[in-house]
Design an enzyme around this catalytic site. Structure first.
Site: not given
Length: 426
Positions: A147, A392, A395
Site C-alpha cells: 500500500s 497511521d 503511510h
C-alpha cells in the site's frame, strides 16, 4: 532641433511617433507576466496542444547541475523550506486515498507540506509534469508491492493532474490491480498488489493479532505480477511492512518455519529470513524474464515513525517538522531491512549485467527517515468513524513528503538514456 535619440533622425515629424511606439512597447512587455507553465496553462489547452506546451524531451539538455559529478548522491541530503509547495490539494486531485487525505480530515498544521529534498552537492529539480509526460510518451510504468507503493502511485497521479488525468483501462475488476492510460501521451501507469512479492496464501483472515496469517512460498515469485510486467518499460518494486505480520514460511513446497505462528514443532524464524529470500526470489524472477527489456527499479524501505508504543498499543506520530540528518539515524529493524534490500539489489544487478538487464536503486530510506511529520496519524478518518482506529504512521499524507519521490523518479528517468548508453559501452 536635436532629439533625445541623437542627430540621425530623417524626419522630425516621424520621430515623436517612433518615440511613442517604443514607450508603448516597453510598457506592454513590462506588463506581460513571466509565468511558469506548471501554474498558468489552462487544462484544456494542455490537453489539446501538449507538444506546444512541452517541447520534445532531450536528455542531454536536462542534466542537473552537480558540483562534483563523481560524488553527488541525490539520495543524501536535507529537507529545505519550499514556500511554493504543495502543487495540488485534496480539492484538485481525485486520486487521494481516504486514509491519506489529511487535509480533508482536519489535520490542523500545514508546515509538513512546505519542504523539498535538497541533495548534498547538487540541486534536484522539482518534478515537472509536462516534461515527465513527454519523457514517458508511448511508454509504461508498473508499481509492484504494497500500500505504500499505491501511496506513491496516487501521489504521481495527483502531480500529473496539472496536465492530464488518466482513463481507467483496467482488465481486472479488483481495485488492487489498476491500469490507467494518459491518452494524450499514450502513457500507461499500472499497479500490482503483491505486498510480499512472492506467492502467498491467506491461511487465516484474522489470526492471533487480527491482521491475518499468511503462508509465504519464499522461492516462488508472485505470478500476479511476474506474468504481467514483461512489456513494461519501467517496473518499481517495493515491499516492507507486511513482513511483520504472522506468517508461515515454505521453500520447495515444504514448511521451513514461521514468525509468531505458535504452531507446534515449527521452527521460529526471524522476519529477515523471509525478507531476504523474498527479494532474492523477486529480483531473480526479473532476471529470468527473457522478454523483459525495461528498467527494474527497487524502491527502498520507508521507515514508520511510531513513538510512545507500537501501531496497536497507542503509538503515534505527532511531530510537525522534519529531522535534520544529524538528529536521527537508521537503526534496528529498519536498518536491517534496508541492508537486505541493498545487498540483494547488488547481487541481482551484477547477474543482470550478464543478461542485458537494467536494475536501478531508488534509495528513499534516508529521506523518509527524516520525515516523522508526514504521516496521517489520526487524520485519515473522522473521529467518530466506524473503522478500526489506530494512528497511521506508515503511510504518507497526500499532498506530503511522498511527493518528493516524483522528484527522484523525474531525475532518474532523465538520466536513464545517458546511463544506459554508458553501460552498453563498458
Amino acid at each position: 532641433m536635436e532629439l533625445p535619440f541623437g542627430k540621425y533622425s530623417t524626419s522630425t515629424q516621424r520621430t515623436p511617433r517612433i518615440f511613442i511606439l517604443l514607450v508603448l512597447a516597453v510598457i506592454v512587455l513590462g506588463l506581460i507576466p513571466l509565468y511558469h507553465p506548471l501554474n498558468w496553462y489552462p487544462a484544456d489547452l494542455v490537453t489539446q496542444y501538449p507538444s506546444e506546451i512541452s517541447p520534445t524531451y532531450h536528455a542531454e539538455e536536462q542534466k542537473i547541475k552537480i558540483k562534483e559529478p563523481e560524488t553527488c548522491d541525490i539520495f543524501s541530503g536535507e529537507w529545505v523550506w519550499n514556500p511554493d509547495a504543495p502543487y495540488y490539494t485534496n480539492m484538485t486531485c481525485f486520486a487521494i486515498h481516504e486514509h491519506q487525505n489529511c487535509m480533508k480530515y482536519g489535520r490542523p498544521d500545514s508546515d509538513y507540506l512546505k519542504w523539498r529534498w535538497k541533495p548534498n552537492g547538487c540541486e534536484l529539480p522539482i518534478f515537472n509534469p509536462f516534461q515527465f509526460l513527454d519523457m514517458v510518451r508511448n511508454k509504461s510504468l508498473a508499481l509492484v508491492g504494497d500500500s505504500v507503493g499505491r501511496n506513491q502511485m496516487q501521489s504521481l497521479i495527483c502531480l500529473l493532474g496539472r496536465v492530464e488525468y488518466p482513463e481507467d483501462i483496467s482488465d481486472n475488476p479488483d481495485q488492487a490491480f489498476k491500469k490507467l492510460r494518459y491518452k494524450t501521451y499514450n502513457f500507461t501507469l499500472s499497479t500490482y498488489w503483491s505486498p510480499f512479492l512472492v506467492s502467498t496464501k491467506e491461511a487465516d483472515a484474522d489470526g492471533p493479532s487480527h491482521t491475518g496469517v499468511f503462508n509465504l512460498y519464499l522461492d516462488e515469485a508472485d505470478e500476479k505480477w511476474t506474468n504481467e510486467i514483461e512489456g513494461y518499460d519501467y517496473v518499481i518494486l517495493n515491499a516492507g511492512h507486511w513482513f511483520a505480520r504472522i506468517s508461515v514460511y515454505y521453500e520447495n513446497k515444504q514448511r521451513v518455519g514461521c514468525r509468531y505462528c505458535g504452531l507446534p514443532n515449527v521452527t521460529a524464524l526471524p522476519l529477515n529470513y523471509a525478507y531476504q529470500r523474498a527479494f532474492r526470489t523477486a529480483l531473480k524472477a526479473i532476471n529470468d524474464l527473457e522478454n523483459f527489456k525495461g528498467v527494474a527499479i527497487l524502491r527502498t524501505f520507508a521507515p514508520s515513525h511510531f513513538e510512545g508504543g507500537d501501531w496497536n498499543s497507542g503509538g503515534d506520530c505527532v511531530r510537525t517538522r522534519p529531522f535534520r540528518s544529524n538528529e536521527t539515524a537508521l537503526e534496528g529493524q529498519s536498518l536491517e531491512q534496508y541492508q537486505i534490500q541493498v545487498e540483494e539489489f547488488k547481487a541481482a544487478e551484477k547477474e543482470g549485467k550478464t543478461k542485458g538487464k537494467r536494475f536501478r536503486l531508488m534509495d528513499t530510506t534516508q529521506a523518509m527517515l527524516m520525515r516523522p511529520d508526514g504521516h496521517p496519524s489520526k487524520y485519515g478518518h473522522w473521529p467518530n468513524a466506524n473503522v478500526v482506529l489506530y494512528n497511521d504512521c506508515v503511510h504518507w499524507c497526500l499532498p506530503g513528503p511522498i511527493d518528493s519521490w516524483a522528484d527522484f523518479l523525474f531525475h532518474m528517468f532523465k538520466m536513464e538514456g545517458t546511463r544506459s548508453l554508458e553501460e552498453k559501452l563498458q
